[in-house]
Each structure stands twice: as structure tokens, then as C-alpha cells.
Scaffold this motif. Structure first.
Motif, PDB file in Angstrom:
ATOM      1  N   TRP A   5      11.703 -41.413  56.824  1.00  0.00           N
ATOM      2  CA  TRP A   5      11.363 -40.112  56.264  1.00  0.00           C
ATOM      3  C   TRP A   5      10.592 -39.305  57.291  1.00  0.00           C
ATOM      4  O   TRP A   5      10.105 -39.824  58.279  1.00  0.00           O
ATOM      5  CB  TRP A   5      10.555 -40.269  54.977  1.00  0.00           C
ATOM      6  CG  TRP A   5       9.228 -40.941  55.159  1.00  0.00           C
ATOM      7  CD1 TRP A   5       8.991 -42.289  55.172  1.00  0.00           C
ATOM      8  CD2 TRP A   5       7.958 -40.324  55.370  1.00  0.00           C
ATOM      9  NE1 TRP A   5       7.657 -42.535  55.377  1.00  0.00           N
ATOM     10  CE2 TRP A   5       6.997 -41.342  55.495  1.00  0.00           C
ATOM     11  CE3 TRP A   5       7.544 -38.995  55.463  1.00  0.00           C
ATOM     12  CZ2 TRP A   5       5.660 -41.080  55.715  1.00  0.00           C
ATOM     13  CZ3 TRP A   5       6.196 -38.741  55.680  1.00  0.00           C
ATOM     14  CH2 TRP A   5       5.276 -39.790  55.793  1.00  0.00           C
ATOM     15  N   TYR A   7       8.447 -35.187  57.711  1.00  0.00           N
ATOM     16  CA  TYR A   7       8.051 -33.933  57.100  1.00  0.00           C
ATOM     17  C   TYR A   7       8.931 -32.844  57.686  1.00  0.00           C
ATOM     18  O   TYR A   7       9.153 -32.799  58.898  1.00  0.00           O
ATOM     19  CB  TYR A   7       6.582 -33.629  57.341  1.00  0.00           C
ATOM     20  CG  TYR A   7       5.650 -34.500  56.535  1.00  0.00           C
ATOM     21  CD1 TYR A   7       5.879 -34.714  55.181  1.00  0.00           C
ATOM     22  CD2 TYR A   7       4.542 -35.099  57.110  1.00  0.00           C
ATOM     23  CE1 TYR A   7       5.039 -35.511  54.427  1.00  0.00           C
ATOM     24  CE2 TYR A   7       3.687 -35.886  56.362  1.00  0.00           C
ATOM     25  CZ  TYR A   7       3.946 -36.087  55.025  1.00  0.00           C
ATOM     26  OH  TYR A   7       3.101 -36.872  54.278  1.00  0.00           O
ATOM     27  N   LYS A   8       9.444 -31.987  56.841  1.00  0.00           N
ATOM     28  CA  LYS A   8      10.340 -30.915  57.262  1.00  0.00           C
ATOM     29  C   LYS A   8       9.744 -30.090  58.410  1.00  0.00           C
ATOM     30  O   LYS A   8      10.459 -29.647  59.302  1.00  0.00           O
ATOM     31  CB  LYS A   8      10.642 -30.013  56.066  1.00  0.00           C
ATOM     32  CG  LYS A   8      11.586 -28.879  56.351  1.00  0.00           C
ATOM     33  CD  LYS A   8      11.941 -28.104  55.104  1.00  0.00           C
ATOM     34  CE  LYS A   8      10.783 -27.218  54.686  1.00  0.00           C
ATOM     35  NZ  LYS A   8      11.132 -26.280  53.619  1.00  0.00           N
ATOM     36  N   GLU A   9       8.437 -29.946  58.407  1.00  0.00           N
ATOM     37  CA  GLU A   9       7.770 -29.086  59.382  1.00  0.00           C
ATOM     38  C   GLU A   9       7.570 -29.737  60.755  1.00  0.00           C
ATOM     39  O   GLU A   9       7.162 -29.068  61.698  1.00  0.00           O
ATOM     40  CB  GLU A   9       6.394 -28.665  58.840  1.00  0.00           C
ATOM     41  CG  GLU A   9       6.448 -27.830  57.587  1.00  0.00           C
ATOM     42  CD  GLU A   9       6.669 -28.633  56.302  1.00  0.00           C
ATOM     43  OE1 GLU A   9       6.900 -28.000  55.267  1.00  0.00           O
ATOM     44  OE2 GLU A   9       6.617 -29.881  56.331  1.00  0.00           O
ATOM     45  N   GLU A  22      -2.883 -37.411  57.758  1.00  0.00           N
ATOM     46  CA  GLU A  22      -2.641 -35.999  57.501  1.00  0.00           C
ATOM     47  C   GLU A  22      -3.966 -35.250  57.535  1.00  0.00           C
ATOM     48  O   GLU A  22      -4.775 -35.392  56.631  1.00  0.00           O
ATOM     49  CB  GLU A  22      -1.963 -35.814  56.150  1.00  0.00           C
ATOM     50  CG  GLU A  22      -0.594 -36.453  56.102  1.00  0.00           C
ATOM     51  CD  GLU A  22       0.026 -36.404  54.727  1.00  0.00           C
ATOM     52  OE1 GLU A  22      -0.610 -35.910  53.787  1.00  0.00           O
ATOM     53  OE2 GLU A  22       1.157 -36.873  54.594  1.00  0.00           O
ATOM     54  N   VAL A  27       0.463 -28.733  56.616  1.00  0.00           N
ATOM     55  CA  VAL A  27       1.538 -28.404  55.690  1.00  0.00           C
ATOM     56  C   VAL A  27       2.605 -29.465  55.868  1.00  0.00           C
ATOM     57  O   VAL A  27       2.976 -29.796  56.991  1.00  0.00           O
ATOM     58  CB  VAL A  27       2.127 -27.008  56.002  1.00  0.00           C
ATOM     59  CG1 VAL A  27       3.326 -26.714  55.116  1.00  0.00           C
ATOM     60  CG2 VAL A  27       1.055 -25.945  55.837  1.00  0.00           C
ATOM     61  N   HIS A  28       3.081 -30.033  54.774  1.00  0.00           N
ATOM     62  CA  HIS A  28       4.062 -31.101  54.905  1.00  0.00           C
ATOM     63  C   HIS A  28       4.953 -31.180  53.667  1.00  0.00           C
ATOM     64  O   HIS A  28       4.484 -31.150  52.553  1.00  0.00           O
ATOM     65  CB  HIS A  28       3.380 -32.440  55.174  1.00  0.00           C
ATOM     66  CG  HIS A  28       2.163 -32.677  54.327  1.00  0.00           C
ATOM     67  ND1 HIS A  28       0.921 -32.218  54.670  1.00  0.00           N
ATOM     68  CD2 HIS A  28       2.013 -33.326  53.161  1.00  0.00           C
ATOM     69  CE1 HIS A  28       0.052 -32.573  53.756  1.00  0.00           C
ATOM     70  NE2 HIS A  28       0.689 -33.242  52.812  1.00  0.00           N
ATOM     71  N   THR A  29       6.252 -31.281  53.922  1.00  0.00           N
ATOM     72  CA  THR A  29       7.261 -31.392  52.877  1.00  0.00           C
ATOM     73  C   THR A  29       8.054 -32.664  53.143  1.00  0.00           C
ATOM     74  O   THR A  29       8.785 -32.750  54.131  1.00  0.00           O
ATOM     75  CB  THR A  29       8.205 -30.167  52.911  1.00  0.00           C
ATOM     76  OG1 THR A  29       7.429 -28.975  52.856  1.00  0.00           O
ATOM     77  CG2 THR A  29       9.185 -30.211  51.763  1.00  0.00           C
ATOM     78  N   LEU A  30       7.893 -33.645  52.272  1.00  0.00           N
ATOM     79  CA  LEU A  30       8.550 -34.933  52.446  1.00  0.00           C
ATOM     80  C   LEU A  30      10.064 -34.787  52.397  1.00  0.00           C
ATOM     81  O   LEU A  30      10.605 -34.155  51.489  1.00  0.00           O
ATOM     82  CB  LEU A  30       8.100 -35.911  51.356  1.00  0.00           C
ATOM     83  CG  LEU A  30       8.719 -37.293  51.408  1.00  0.00           C
ATOM     84  CD1 LEU A  30       8.217 -38.066  52.608  1.00  0.00           C
ATOM     85  CD2 LEU A  30       8.436 -38.062  50.133  1.00  0.00           C
ATOM     86  N   THR A  31      10.751 -35.371  53.379  1.00  0.00           N
ATOM     87  CA  THR A  31      12.205 -35.379  53.441  1.00  0.00           C
ATOM     88  C   THR A  31      12.663 -36.786  53.777  1.00  0.00           C
ATOM     89  O   THR A  31      12.312 -37.314  54.834  1.00  0.00           O
ATOM     90  CB  THR A  31      12.702 -34.408  54.542  1.00  0.00           C
ATOM     91  OG1 THR A  31      12.165 -33.117  54.297  1.00  0.00           O
ATOM     92  CG2 THR A  31      14.209 -34.345  54.572  1.00  0.00           C
ATOM     93  N   THR A  65      -3.842 -36.140  41.660  1.00  0.00           N
ATOM     94  CA  THR A  65      -2.532 -35.986  42.296  1.00  0.00           C
ATOM     95  C   THR A  65      -1.463 -36.723  41.500  1.00  0.00           C
ATOM     96  O   THR A  65      -0.371 -36.201  41.279  1.00  0.00           O
ATOM     97  CB  THR A  65      -2.583 -36.508  43.746  1.00  0.00           C
ATOM     98  OG1 THR A  65      -3.541 -35.734  44.474  1.00  0.00           O
ATOM     99  CG2 THR A  65      -1.232 -36.411  44.428  1.00  0.00           C
ATOM    100  N   TYR A  69       1.753 -35.133  39.591  1.00  0.00           N
ATOM    101  CA  TYR A  69       3.092 -35.634  39.900  1.00  0.00           C
ATOM    102  C   TYR A  69       3.841 -35.981  38.618  1.00  0.00           C
ATOM    103  O   TYR A  69       4.994 -35.575  38.429  1.00  0.00           O
ATOM    104  CB  TYR A  69       2.970 -36.845  40.815  1.00  0.00           C
ATOM    105  CG  TYR A  69       4.276 -37.473  41.239  1.00  0.00           C
ATOM    106  CD1 TYR A  69       5.270 -36.730  41.872  1.00  0.00           C
ATOM    107  CD2 TYR A  69       4.508 -38.826  41.028  1.00  0.00           C
ATOM    108  CE1 TYR A  69       6.458 -37.314  42.272  1.00  0.00           C
ATOM    109  CE2 TYR A  69       5.696 -39.418  41.427  1.00  0.00           C
ATOM    110  CZ  TYR A  69       6.663 -38.660  42.045  1.00  0.00           C
ATOM    111  OH  TYR A  69       7.842 -39.246  42.437  1.00  0.00           O
TER     112      TYR A  69
END
Length: 86
Positions: A5, A7-9, A22, A27-31, A65, A69
Motif C-alpha cells: 500500500w 499514500y496517494k500523495e 506520520e 496529508v495521506h490517502t491510503l491506496t 478514530t 471509522y
């Protein structure tokens, strides 16, 4: 734990056994980039979210969190995920 995996960024790819810190404000978007990817997140203490003047806007911790979720999954009509909580 398994798979891969990122992060998109960012370009860095995490795999089983990876450790990622982190920093505040990241800024982080899990992919997930491989099938059967299982990721484990651990939070220590709480995260203070500050405004531009350094004032506390909100406080986030592990329990909050997880509750958020679950609520987001429910709002999307998804079943409660099988997560390990300690």
C-alpha cells in the motif's frame, strides 16, 4: 502485514514489515496497490489539530478514530469491519 500500500500523495510503497511515521500536518490517502493487502495502524496518545494561530481545534485519539471509522462504514451501508482493538 501483507500486500502493498501507499499514500496517494507520496511515491513510497509500504510492504509487510514496513514502519511509517506520520508527522503532524501530513496529508495521506491510503491506496492498496496489491490484492489481499492487510494494513495495521497503531496510534499512541492523541493528536492535537491546531489552527494557523496554534490554537487547538480538535483532539483525536485511537478510540475516537475507531468510532468515526465505524460510523463512516455504517453511513455507506458497509458491514462493521473486522478490526483488532486493544
Amino acid at each position: 502485514m501483507s500486500g502493498a500500500w501507499k499514500y496517494k500523495e507520496y511515491d513510497y510503497v509500504n510492504r509487510a514489515g514496513s514502519f511509517l511515521f506520520e508527522p503532524a500536518g501530513s496529508v495521506h490517502t491510503l491506496t492498496c496497490i496489491e490484492d489481499n493487502t492487510q494494513v495495521w495502524f497503531q496510534m499512541y496518545g492523541c493528536n492535537l489539530n491546531l489552527d494557523a494561530d496554534g490554537n487547538i481545534e480538535s483532539v483525536t485519539d485511537g478510540a475516537g478514530t475507531l468510532a468515526a471509522y465505524y460510523a463512516l462504514c455504517e453511513a455507506q451501508g458497509l458491514p462493521r469491519p473486522n478490526v483488532v482493538v486493544r
